[in-house]
Design a protein around this motif. Structure first.
Motif, PDB file in Angstrom:
ATOM      1  N   TRP A  66       1.301  -1.547  -0.185  1.00  0.00           N
ATOM      2  CA  TRP A  66      -0.077  -0.257   0.676  1.00  0.00           C
ATOM      3  C   TRP A  66       0.893   0.862   0.117  1.00  0.00           C
ATOM      4  CZ3 TRP A  66      -5.048   0.028  -1.387  1.00  0.00           C
ATOM      5  CH2 TRP A  66      -5.688  -1.603  -0.921  1.00  0.00           C
ATOM      6  N   ILE A  67       0.514   2.719  -1.156  1.00  0.00           N
ATOM      7  CA  ILE A  67       1.091   3.615  -0.527  1.00  0.00           C
ATOM      8  C   ILE A  67       0.427   4.949  -0.568  1.00  0.00           C
ATOM      9  CG2 ILE A  67       1.511   6.006  -2.499  1.00  0.00           C
ATOM     10  CD1 ILE A  67       3.116   3.534  -4.247  1.00  0.00           C
ATOM     11  N   ARG A  68       0.094   5.319   0.838  1.00  0.00           N
ATOM     12  CA  ARG A  68      -1.278   5.967   1.628  1.00  0.00           C
ATOM     13  C   ARG A  68      -1.483   7.208   0.420  1.00  0.00           C
ATOM     14  NH1 ARG A  68       0.686   6.654   7.379  1.00  0.00           N
ATOM     15  NH2 ARG A  68      -1.197   8.287   7.301  1.00  0.00           N
ATOM     16  N   THR A  69      -1.462   7.693  -0.150  1.00  0.00           N
ATOM     17  CA  THR A  69      -1.329   9.229  -1.147  1.00  0.00           C
ATOM     18  C   THR A  69      -2.767  10.313  -0.235  1.00  0.00           C
ATOM     19  OG1 THR A  69      -3.790   8.747  -2.541  1.00  0.00           O
ATOM     20  CG2 THR A  69      -2.336   7.764  -3.314  1.00  0.00           C
ATOM     21  N   ALA A  70      -2.615  11.036  -0.858  1.00  0.00           N
ATOM     22  CA  ALA A  70      -2.943  12.354   0.107  1.00  0.00           C
ATOM     23  C   ALA A  70      -4.582  12.413   0.168  1.00  0.00           C
ATOM     24  CB  ALA A  70      -3.292  13.659  -0.943  1.00  0.00           C
ATOM     25  N   ASP A  71      -4.866  11.403  -0.509  1.00  0.00           N
ATOM     26  CA  ASP A  71      -7.193  11.342  -0.469  1.00  0.00           C
ATOM     27  C   ASP A  71      -6.903   9.787  -0.416  1.00  0.00           C
ATOM     28  OD1 ASP A  71      -6.204  10.643  -2.835  1.00  0.00           O
ATOM     29  OD2 ASP A  71      -7.594  11.995  -4.055  1.00  0.00           O
ATOM     30  N   GLY A  72      -6.328   8.984  -0.077  1.00  0.00           N
ATOM     31  CA  GLY A  72      -6.641   7.775  -0.368  1.00  0.00           C
ATOM     32  C   GLY A  72      -5.379   6.935  -0.658  1.00  0.00           C
ATOM     33  N   LEU A  73      -5.926   5.752  -0.786  1.00  0.00           N
ATOM     34  CA  LEU A  73      -4.084   4.343  -0.842  1.00  0.00           C
ATOM     35  C   LEU A  73      -4.015   4.322  -2.703  1.00  0.00           C
ATOM     36  CD1 LEU A  73      -6.223   1.928   1.643  1.00  0.00           C
ATOM     37  CD2 LEU A  73      -4.187   3.558   1.598  1.00  0.00           C
ATOM     38  N   ALA A  74      -2.487   3.782  -3.042  1.00  0.00           N
ATOM     39  CA  ALA A  74      -3.039   2.768  -3.965  1.00  0.00           C
ATOM     40  C   ALA A  74      -1.745   1.880  -4.173  1.00  0.00           C
ATOM     41  CB  ALA A  74      -2.436   3.558  -5.013  1.00  0.00           C
ATOM     42  N   MET A  75      -1.884   1.028  -4.975  1.00  0.00           N
ATOM     43  CA  MET A  75      -0.441  -0.242  -4.569  1.00  0.00           C
ATOM     44  C   MET A  75       0.516  -0.107  -5.905  1.00  0.00           C
ATOM     45  SD  MET A  75      -2.631  -3.314  -4.332  1.00  0.00           S
ATOM     46  CE  MET A  75      -4.334  -4.014  -3.700  1.00  0.00           C
ATOM     47  N   ALA A  76       1.850  -0.752  -4.865  1.00  0.00           N
ATOM     48  CA  ALA A  76       3.121  -0.415  -5.761  1.00  0.00           C
ATOM     49  C   ALA A  76       3.689  -1.824  -4.944  1.00  0.00           C
ATOM     50  CB  ALA A  76       3.979   0.973  -5.608  1.00  0.00           C
ATOM     51  N   ASN A  77       3.326  -3.330  -5.609  1.00  0.00           N
ATOM     52  CA  ASN A  77       3.902  -4.199  -5.990  1.00  0.00           C
ATOM     53  C   ASN A  77       5.195  -4.812  -5.898  1.00  0.00           C
ATOM     54  OD1 ASN A  77       1.671  -3.992  -4.162  1.00  0.00           O
ATOM     55  ND2 ASN A  77       0.085  -5.854  -4.942  1.00  0.00           N
ATOM     56  N   GLN A  78       5.590  -4.140  -6.619  1.00  0.00           N
ATOM     57  CA  GLN A  78       7.178  -4.951  -7.377  1.00  0.00           C
ATOM     58  C   GLN A  78       8.213  -4.749  -6.427  1.00  0.00           C
ATOM     59  OE1 GLN A  78       9.056  -3.019 -10.998  1.00  0.00           O
ATOM     60  NE2 GLN A  78       7.713  -3.966 -12.191  1.00  0.00           N
ATOM     61  N   ALA A  79       9.142  -5.555  -6.203  1.00  0.00           N
ATOM     62  CA  ALA A  79       9.168  -6.650  -6.807  1.00  0.00           C
ATOM     63  C   ALA A  79       8.753  -7.700  -6.235  1.00  0.00           C
ATOM     64  CB  ALA A  79      10.552  -6.417  -7.053  1.00  0.00           C
ATOM     65  N   ASP A  80       8.211  -7.283  -4.130  1.00  0.00           N
ATOM     66  CA  ASP A  80       8.110  -8.707  -3.846  1.00  0.00           C
ATOM     67  C   ASP A  80       6.905  -7.705  -2.759  1.00  0.00           C
ATOM     68  OD1 ASP A  80       9.991  -7.095  -1.954  1.00  0.00           O
ATOM     69  OD2 ASP A  80      10.269  -8.770  -1.133  1.00  0.00           O
ATOM     70  N   ALA A  81       5.986  -7.512  -2.571  1.00  0.00           N
ATOM     71  CA  ALA A  81       5.236  -7.137  -1.566  1.00  0.00           C
ATOM     72  C   ALA A  81       4.058  -6.965  -1.694  1.00  0.00           C
ATOM     73  CB  ALA A  81       5.529  -5.563  -1.440  1.00  0.00           C
ATOM     74  N   ALA A  82       3.183  -7.554  -3.079  1.00  0.00           N
ATOM     75  CA  ALA A  82       1.395  -7.831  -2.750  1.00  0.00           C
ATOM     76  C   ALA A  82       1.362  -8.555  -2.082  1.00  0.00           C
ATOM     77  CB  ALA A  82       1.732  -8.812  -4.193  1.00  0.00           C
ATOM     78  N   HIS A  83       2.323  -9.721  -1.177  1.00  0.00           N
ATOM     79  CA  HIS A  83       1.750 -10.736  -0.775  1.00  0.00           C
ATOM     80  C   HIS A  83       2.023  -9.488   1.002  1.00  0.00           C
ATOM     81  CE1 HIS A  83       6.333 -10.696   0.098  1.00  0.00           C
ATOM     82  NE2 HIS A  83       6.517 -10.871   1.697  1.00  0.00           N
ATOM     83  N   ARG A  84       1.963  -8.167   1.026  1.00  0.00           N
ATOM     84  CA  ARG A  84       2.077  -7.220   1.893  1.00  0.00           C
ATOM     85  C   ARG A  84       0.616  -6.523   1.915  1.00  0.00           C
ATOM     86  NH1 ARG A  84       7.288  -5.226   0.942  1.00  0.00           N
ATOM     87  NH2 ARG A  84       8.936  -6.695   1.327  1.00  0.00           N
ATOM     88  N   VAL A  85      -0.204  -6.999   0.706  1.00  0.00           N
ATOM     89  CA  VAL A  85      -1.681  -6.681   0.974  1.00  0.00           C
ATOM     90  C   VAL A  85      -2.541  -8.106   1.038  1.00  0.00           C
ATOM     91  CG1 VAL A  85      -3.566  -5.296  -0.707  1.00  0.00           C
ATOM     92  CG2 VAL A  85      -0.824  -4.855  -0.443  1.00  0.00           C
ATOM     93  N   PHE A  86      -2.153  -8.566   0.401  1.00  0.00           N
ATOM     94  CA  PHE A  86      -3.558 -10.006   0.429  1.00  0.00           C
ATOM     95  C   PHE A  86      -2.142 -10.840   0.243  1.00  0.00           C
ATOM     96  CE2 PHE A  86      -2.844  -8.831  -4.257  1.00  0.00           C
ATOM     97  CZ  PHE A  86      -2.926  -9.709  -4.747  1.00  0.00           C
ATOM     98  N   PRO A  87      -3.347 -12.305   1.287  1.00  0.00           N
ATOM     99  CA  PRO A  87      -2.818 -13.846   0.916  1.00  0.00           C
ATOM    100  C   PRO A  87      -2.073 -14.380  -0.965  1.00  0.00           C
ATOM    101  CG  PRO A  87      -3.686 -13.958   2.288  1.00  0.00           C
ATOM    102  CD  PRO A  87      -3.839 -12.683   1.721  1.00  0.00           C
ATOM    103  N   CYS A  88      -0.754 -14.503  -1.250  1.00  0.00           N
ATOM    104  CA  CYS A  88      -1.254 -14.737  -2.532  1.00  0.00           C
ATOM    105  C   CYS A  88       0.378 -15.866  -2.723  1.00  0.00           C
ATOM    106  CB  CYS A  88      -1.007 -13.326  -3.601  1.00  0.00           C
ATOM    107  SG  CYS A  88       0.636 -12.553  -2.944  1.00  0.00           S
TER     108      CYS A  88
END
Length: 542
Positions: free
Chosen positions: A167-189
């Motif tokens: 997860w990236i915390r933006t000024a008004d919410g969230l976005a994702m940046a999962n490269q290279a090894d970070a998708a599993h910091r959002v959901f099991p995979c």
């Protein structure tokens, strides 16, 4: 990935084989190929014997704990409930459909930054244990090879952790940046690009916010001041390319070549200021199609985030850009557009054709840098000469190799900085390999290789040996020795057609004058062959 400088395997001492393909030509592993690449590669493909309960991994040389053996994921269905506060955990249900490739009494998923509440496998409650960043699941029954699995996990996803991806915390919410090894910091995979799958996202958020994700939208629903948005991909996707954005955004729709849906997502407050840039995307797609063939996915667009990331990222069908790239006013228009083309080119190179191992990442970045440089030469000024850029890269190449390893055998990431694998050697240092190849075999054969590569491996995974084989086949000559030097050599081979080019003296010493700056450096004004500039804190996601 595009870093402000020069942005985001096979064993380095193993020769590059030219091996026959399976009947489909899309990455099947024959007995001869398996023998050539050895047991480590088999482990990467998920056919090795699963270990005892505890952390495991596919044995990727750069990220050895990523990925898991024993099964192949076919789809993810991820439902996220966002409260409207980007510093609070989200409630999430992740449903995974997979097929067992081994006899299993337990299986591992990659997961961190959340609390697991319950797990069901095949509709029955399953035990779960957290071992580091591995979530170990024990079903109520034995799983047979070839058996289809339905896994449902109730958990939280915490965006308030360290700024090292996910997860990236933006000024008004969230976005994702999962490269290279970070998708599993959002959901099991199964968090490795060799296991691609279809994705569906359901995002529930307050009515005043807009949620977007990869793929195409389905009809949104509403209830009691909240709205649920659903998006689905038509093509398989690596976990590192997943994207979900929630915020005060506007979704701007238009069409590209052949009626391709173009969906751009921007902060609503900046819509007018960014309109000039968004109008360029259809033309970029047309330009790339002329170079390599049809766009490979169901839609495209840019997601402009009001956040300081220090990079741009090729999330599938919806590339992530930080707003400052377009608003800082420090770079010529042609240069900003070339960065946009870099991420667009990744939709073919890296997204549609994904790396089998992270050591194959040069195949992603070399090609994205190559088309970025071609576009800049066509649209830019005297600073955008491709030959000048490649000559500069040649002069620096020995230093880049000393600092980061050769293109196809990059050094492991720096401790605590996983995206530090995206060093200059995988950008201009690897584009230099493509330039050398074109110099050796000629532009016509080179262009045929490019088109055949993205056509043959579309929606699949491929590696360095696949590229060597295809190049040799199209060129009508054995290029094994050529690639061995260019991809694995400690020093840069002579450049075909340019015998006068010489590496800069002393550039093979890390930190010496003439070597590439490290991930934390910045260069605001581009020069031919120089690193990429962008606002933000380089190499450190916000």
């Amino acid at each position: 990935m595009s870093l402000p400088l020069r942005r985001p395997s096979r064993d380095p001492d193993r020769p590059v084989p030219v091996l026959p393909r399976g009947p489909s030509g899309r990455g099947r592993w024959t007995g001869q190929r398996a023998a050539a690449l050895g047991l480590a590669a088999l482990a990467t493909l998920g056919v090795a014997e699963p270990p005892a309960v505890g952390p495991q991994g596919l044995g990727d040389r750069l990220f050895p704990t990523l990925g898991n053996t024993g099964y192949d994921v076919t789809s993810y269905d991820v439902s996220l409930d966002y409260s409207g506060h980007n510093d609070r955990p989200l409630n999430v249900t992740t449903q995974i459909t997979a097929r067992a490739t081994d006899e299993l009494d337990h299986l591992n998923l990659d997961f961190a930054r959340g609390a697991v509440r319950s797990v069901k496998i095949g509709g029955l409650a399953a035990r779960h244990e957290q071992h580091g960043e591995d979530l170990v699941l024990t079903p109520a029954f034995h799983i047979s090879r070839g058996q289809d699995l339905k896994i449902s996990i109730e958990h939280t996803s915490d965006p308030g952790g360290k700024s090292d991806g996910g997860w990236i915390r933006t000024a008004d919410g969230l976005a994702m940046a999962n490269q290279a090894d970070a998708a599993h910091r959002v959901f099991p995979c199964n968090d490795h690009p060799s296991d691609k799958a279809l994705f569906t996202f359901h995002i529930t958020a307050p009515q005043q916010l807009t949620a977007v994700a990869n793929g195409l939208p389905l009809r949104p629903g509403a209830r009691a001041g909240r709205r649920t948005w659903t998006y689905r991909t038509d093509h398989p996707m690596a976990t590192e390319l997943a994207q979900v954005s929630i915020g005060k955004s506007s979704v701007l729709l238009r069409h590209g070549p052949h009626g391709l849906p173009i969906r751009d997502v921007v902060p609503t407050a900046d819509r007018a200021a960014l309109a000039h840039w968004l109008a360029k995307t259809p033309g970029h797609v047309t330009w790339m199609e002329r170079k390599v063939g049809p766009y490979p996915f169901e839609a495209y667009g840019v997601l402009i985030a009001n956040a300081r990331t220090g990079f741009e990222l090729e999330t599938q069908t919806l590339s992530l850009f930080e707003k400052a790239l377009f608003t800082a006013g420090q770079l010529p228009d042609w240069y900003v557009e070339s960065v946009m083309v870099h991420e667009l080119a990744h939709q073919w190179f890296g997204n549609s054709v994904s790396p089998r191992r992270w050591s194959d990442v040069w195949l992603n970045e070399a090609h994205a840098t190559w088309y970025e440089a071609l576009f800049a030469q066509e649209k830019g000024d005297h600073r955008a000469s491709l030959e000048a850029r490649m000559r500069h890269a040649y002069e620096q190449s020995d230093g880049w190799r000393a600092e980061g390893g050769p293109p196809a055998a990059p050094k492991a990431p720096s401790p605590g900085e996983k995206i530090s694998i995206f060093r200059p050697v995988v950008y201009d240092g690897s584009a230099l390999v493509l330039y050398a190849l074109r110099q050796k075999i000629g532009p016509a054969a080179f262009d045929r290789i490019e088109r055949e590569w993205v056509s043959r491996h579309r929606d699949g995974v491929a590696d360095t040996a696949d590229f060597v084989q295809l190049a040799s086949q199209v060129a009508g000559q054995d290029l094994t020795a050529f690639f061995q030097g260019w991809l694995y050599g400690e020093r840069t081979p002579p450049m075909p057609g340019h015998p006068q080019w010489q590496p800069r003296k002393g550039a093979d010493k890390p930190g010496a004058k003439g070597a590439a700056p490290g991930p934390g450096a910045k260069k605001p004004v581009p020069t031919p062959g120089g690193p990429k500039a962008a606002a933000g804190n380089p190499g450190k996601p916000a």
